[in-house]
Scaffold this motif. Sequence first.
Motif, PDB file in Angstrom:
ATOM      1  N   LYS A 603       0.887  -1.165   0.000  1.00 33.12           N
ATOM      2  CA  LYS A 603       0.000   0.000   0.000  1.00 33.12           C
ATOM      3  C   LYS A 603       0.925   1.215   0.000  1.00 33.12           C
ATOM      4  N   VAL A 604       0.976   1.922  -1.121  1.00 37.22           N
ATOM      5  CA  VAL A 604       1.925   3.029  -1.284  1.00 37.22           C
ATOM      6  C   VAL A 604       1.164   4.349  -1.204  1.00 37.22           C
ATOM      7  N   ASP A 605       1.720   5.269  -0.452  1.00 42.15           N
ATOM      8  CA  ASP A 605       1.088   6.571  -0.271  1.00 42.15           C
ATOM      9  C   ASP A 605       2.121   7.628  -0.641  1.00 42.15           C
ATOM     10  N   VAL A 606       1.881   8.339  -1.745  1.00 43.53           N
ATOM     11  CA  VAL A 606       2.880   9.292  -2.249  1.00 43.53           C
ATOM     12  C   VAL A 606       2.339  10.712  -2.104  1.00 43.53           C
ATOM     13  N   PHE A 607       3.202  11.599  -1.628  1.00 41.94           N
ATOM     14  CA  PHE A 607       2.852  13.025  -1.610  1.00 41.94           C
ATOM     15  C   PHE A 607       3.708  13.709  -2.681  1.00 41.94           C
ATOM     16  N   THR A 608       3.062  14.497  -3.545  1.00 39.55           N
ATOM     17  CA  THR A 608       3.821  15.216  -4.569  1.00 39.55           C
ATOM     18  C   THR A 608       3.251  16.622  -4.758  1.00 39.55           C
ATOM     19  N   PRO A 609       4.103  17.612  -5.048  1.00 39.46           N
ATOM     20  CA  PRO A 609       3.572  18.937  -5.399  1.00 39.46           C
ATOM     21  C   PRO A 609       2.696  18.831  -6.657  1.00 39.46           C
ATOM     22  N   ASP A 610       1.757  19.772  -6.798  1.00 40.12           N
ATOM     23  CA  ASP A 610       0.772  19.723  -7.892  1.00 40.12           C
ATOM     24  C   ASP A 610       1.396  19.545  -9.274  1.00 40.12           C
ATOM     25  N   ASP A 611       2.516  20.240  -9.536  1.00 39.70           N
ATOM     26  CA  ASP A 611       3.032  20.246 -10.910  1.00 39.70           C
ATOM     27  C   ASP A 611       3.736  18.954 -11.322  1.00 39.70           C
ATOM     28  N   HIS A 612       3.830  17.967 -10.409  1.00 41.42           N
ATOM     29  CA  HIS A 612       4.489  16.701 -10.786  1.00 41.42           C
ATOM     30  C   HIS A 612       3.541  15.509 -10.725  1.00 41.42           C
ATOM     31  N   VAL A 613       2.243  15.772 -10.543  1.00 38.00           N
ATOM     32  CA  VAL A 613       1.285  14.671 -10.352  1.00 38.00           C
ATOM     33  C   VAL A 613       1.292  13.710 -11.538  1.00 38.00           C
ATOM     34  N   GLY A 614       1.280  14.266 -12.761  1.00 33.90           N
ATOM     35  CA  GLY A 614       1.241  13.417 -13.962  1.00 33.90           C
ATOM     36  C   GLY A 614       2.444  12.495 -14.042  1.00 33.90           C
ATOM     37  N   ASP A 615       3.647  13.039 -13.747  1.00 39.02           N
ATOM     38  CA  ASP A 615       4.872  12.220 -13.800  1.00 39.02           C
ATOM     39  C   ASP A 615       4.806  11.091 -12.786  1.00 39.02           C
ATOM     40  N   VAL A 616       4.352  11.431 -11.575  1.00 37.22           N
ATOM     41  CA  VAL A 616       4.331  10.426 -10.490  1.00 37.22           C
ATOM     42  C   VAL A 616       3.339   9.306 -10.832  1.00 37.22           C
ATOM     43  N   ILE A 617       2.150   9.674 -11.314  1.00 39.00           N
ATOM     44  CA  ILE A 617       1.148   8.651 -11.645  1.00 39.00           C
ATOM     45  C   ILE A 617       1.644   7.780 -12.803  1.00 39.00           C
ATOM     46  N   GLY A 618       2.245   8.428 -13.832  1.00 44.34           N
ATOM     47  CA  GLY A 618       2.784   7.662 -14.967  1.00 44.34           C
ATOM     48  C   GLY A 618       3.836   6.668 -14.503  1.00 44.34           C
ATOM     49  N   ASP A 619       4.695   7.121 -13.583  1.00 45.59           N
ATOM     50  CA  ASP A 619       5.762   6.246 -13.069  1.00 45.59           C
ATOM     51  C   ASP A 619       5.176   5.076 -12.277  1.00 45.59           C
ATOM     52  N   LEU A 620       4.156   5.352 -11.448  1.00 46.59           N
ATOM     53  CA  LEU A 620       3.530   4.271 -10.671  1.00 46.59           C
ATOM     54  C   LEU A 620       2.868   3.251 -11.606  1.00 46.59           C
ATOM     55  N   ASN A 621       2.252   3.729 -12.690  1.00 50.65           N
ATOM     56  CA  ASN A 621       1.655   2.804 -13.664  1.00 50.65           C
ATOM     57  C   ASN A 621       2.718   1.917 -14.299  1.00 50.65           C
ATOM     58  N   ARG A 622       3.877   2.521 -14.612  1.00 45.95           N
ATOM     59  CA  ARG A 622       4.972   1.725 -15.204  1.00 45.95           C
ATOM     60  C   ARG A 622       5.454   0.653 -14.235  1.00 45.95           C
ATOM     61  N   ARG A 623       5.284   0.911 -12.932  1.00 50.19           N
ATOM     62  CA  ARG A 623       5.714  -0.062 -11.920  1.00 50.19           C
ATOM     63  C   ARG A 623       4.600  -1.073 -11.608  1.00 50.19           C
ATOM     64  N   ARG A 624       3.641  -1.203 -12.520  1.00 48.09           N
ATOM     65  CA  ARG A 624       2.497  -2.127 -12.354  1.00 48.09           C
ATOM     66  C   ARG A 624       1.611  -1.709 -11.177  1.00 48.09           C
ATOM     67  N   GLY A 625       1.584  -0.413 -10.888  1.00 50.15           N
ATOM     68  CA  GLY A 625       0.774   0.076  -9.771  1.00 50.15           C
ATOM     69  C   GLY A 625      -0.683   0.264 -10.166  1.00 50.15           C
ATOM     70  N   MET A 626      -1.588   0.065  -9.192  1.00 47.14           N
ATOM     71  CA  MET A 626      -3.016   0.353  -9.375  1.00 47.14           C
ATOM     72  C   MET A 626      -3.327   1.594  -8.560  1.00 47.14           C
ATOM     73  N   ILE A 627      -3.669   2.700  -9.225  1.00 44.32           N
ATOM     74  CA  ILE A 627      -3.976   3.945  -8.500  1.00 44.32           C
ATOM     75  C   ILE A 627      -5.347   3.784  -7.844  1.00 44.32           C
ATOM     76  N   LYS A 628      -5.398   4.024  -6.521  1.00 48.49           N
ATOM     77  CA  LYS A 628      -6.644   3.822  -5.772  1.00 48.49           C
ATOM     78  C   LYS A 628      -7.367   5.137  -5.473  1.00 48.49           C
ATOM     79  N   ASP A 629      -6.564   6.198  -5.264  1.00 40.56           N
ATOM     80  CA  ASP A 629      -7.198   7.425  -4.784  1.00 40.56           C
ATOM     81  C   ASP A 629      -6.245   8.601  -4.977  1.00 40.56           C
ATOM     82  N   GLN A 630      -6.820   9.782  -5.196  1.00 39.98           N
ATOM     83  CA  GLN A 630      -6.026  11.019  -5.224  1.00 39.98           C
ATOM     84  C   GLN A 630      -6.721  12.045  -4.352  1.00 39.98           C
ATOM     85  N   GLN A 631      -5.948  12.737  -3.516  1.00 37.31           N
ATOM     86  CA  GLN A 631      -6.552  13.766  -2.660  1.00 37.31           C
ATOM     87  C   GLN A 631      -5.720  15.036  -2.772  1.00 37.31           C
ATOM     88  N   ALA A 632      -6.369  16.113  -3.166  1.00 32.45           N
ATOM     89  CA  ALA A 632      -5.657  17.392  -3.266  1.00 32.45           C
ATOM     90  C   ALA A 632      -5.605  18.046  -1.895  1.00 32.45           C
TER      91      ALA A 632
END
Length: 693
Positions: A603-632
């Motif tokens: 269960k991975v919980d990542v905090f990222t500044p707004d301007d890097h959200v796309g990069d972080v999600i793309g990277d997690l997908n490449r790592r076979r990650g399933m995105i469960k939730d996003q909270q601003a």
Amino acid sequence: MTDLSHYRNIGIFAHVDAGKTTTTERILKLTGKIHKTGEVHDGEATTDFMEQEQERGITIQSAATSCQWDGHRLNIIDTPGHVDFTIEVYRSLKVLDGGVGVFCGSGGVEPQSETNWRYANESEVARIIFVNKLDRMGADFYRVVDQIENVLGAKTIAMTLPIGTEDDFVGVVDLLEEKAYIWDDSGNPEAYKVEDIPADMVELAAEWREKLVETALEQDDEAMEKYFEGEIPDIPTLKKCIRKGTIALDFFPTFCGSAFKNKGVQNVLNGVVDYLPDPTQVKPQPEMDLEGNETGNFAIVDPAGPMRALAFKIMDDRFGALTFLRVYSGTLNKGDTVVNTYTGKNERIGRIVEMSADDRIELESATAGDICAVLGMKNVQTGHTLADAKNPATLEPMVFPDPVISIAVSPKDKSASEKLGVALGKMIAEDPSFRVETDEDSGETILMGMGELHLDIKIDILRRTHSVEVEVGKPQVAYRETITQETEDTYTHKKQSGGSGQFGRIDYIITPGEPGTGFEFESKVTGGNVPREFWPAVEKGFKNSMEEGVLAGYPCLDFKVTLMDGAFHAVDSSAMAFEIAAKAAYRQSIPKAGPQLIEPVMKVDVFTPDDHVGDVIGDLNRRRGMIKDQQAGPTGVRIKADVPLSEMFGYIGDLRTMTSGRGQFSMEFSHYMPCPKNVAEVVIKEAQERNNS
């Protein structure tokens, strides 16, 4: 005779960087225990006394210290916030009566806050809440309170409100006394004035006080009736109600402030004394007999009762092994002989000390309600009970999670080889979530732990504390195996070599189980074809075989064996014959039952500044990650995902690169999932190569 009503055993727990250790430092300064406050970022905090803690600015092991406030003795445990050391929080909460949950005023409820809160709920520990760091950018007390209610499902009762925000934060409004506490900028915690509530906050304070009164009076029907008739309750009545509700876990008194700036810590200390339970007000520990069955008796907190103490932590320092004990009942005196109910052996109590981080004060005795440390215990481990030798009983032991990551280490030279075993023995005693095995094929030592940081720190401790130089292999994932199909089979074990032989036949069905069910065994044999006394041998044969799966040698999980029928021989059958039959049956049938490799998913919980959200999600997908939730949030976005552990090695470096050093993450084990075919093939091939080499 100690007055236990003036005792408070409390723990301070929170997410990484919410300010637990800083809060502890301020408490020690305010209570006169230390005269100069050490800062975490300077590596000088009193309770962070390990070199590794000082360098990294994090707490790794829980540290115990005692102090006095308002005529009360506080035993405080400062716990780590990093997810790899959650075990320290778990075992500390197990022996505490109350806790202070610290939340960051800008970060709010963070991933580790949720885990720690869950542990505290499971341990039924009464808590007060301290919303810290209100002087920081983006800090918002009301938003954090809202998160605590919605994310943690915890009912809060606000005791103080902040005056000003961020740089303008100057003090707090005490809702009970209806007064404002204003600190100056000197940083001296004593330099405050008590004034009337600022004019612009009078209405807000009145609204929150009304909420406080109504929530508190739910604990007292008579006072509630008078309140509805127009009688405002006095402060002692309200305090009594709040204390009752806090101990019953109906709500959590919530304070605010900035520990770093020395604002609001007194109110928290008063809250500890006023609202958290003393040792006699906590549900007593159930006692078990030596077989582990509940006896119906409880370890009542009474210095005159039979001795009952739980070892909750072992620490090795320059003077030898220290065993931390929580005394639940009776009195422990220097020179006493007590029994360790786990080993059945007697232990003699040598020196008893009260710990203040890594300083110690000699004691003659410790009584029910105390937390102390004993020197020189040889065979006591975390979770063991020490009891009166004439009247033994066991307290509920602690359960620790299985490690999910391992690395191979080998000593660099002969002298390191001799020291390695001793050092690892001490480290295992200190940390029950750290395990060590020897790979029988390669002779390598395998260290297993809860995460990369956990093992990184262990290697550091080996090198520095124990002066053992080791070569470190790359991290390995704790894969497991399971089955996917039901299979019905039969196996006959027959051996004849002069004299009495061996014979046992079993007919059985192997069925896949639900994830997490482990191994189950059932016998449906009727008519005595397999006599009842041999059933346990069949179960034992299958159960012992589970340790090695048929694909890559990893333990096999979650299946059920049903013994349907079989045959025995009046002379040649024995428990041993049936156990051997079951072991061979496992090897014969598991390959037919659709064996499958499964991998730990985190269960991975990542905090990222707004301007890097796309990069972080793309990277997690490449790592076979399933995105469960996003909270601003006010300062960035939290992304929750399930990601296989094998894809997360070195993630912190990649995350920092993507986010210009501003990203943070935490992860903890969630569940096992089937490996994709391409991943499974690589793992199985590597295992075969290891076995062949």
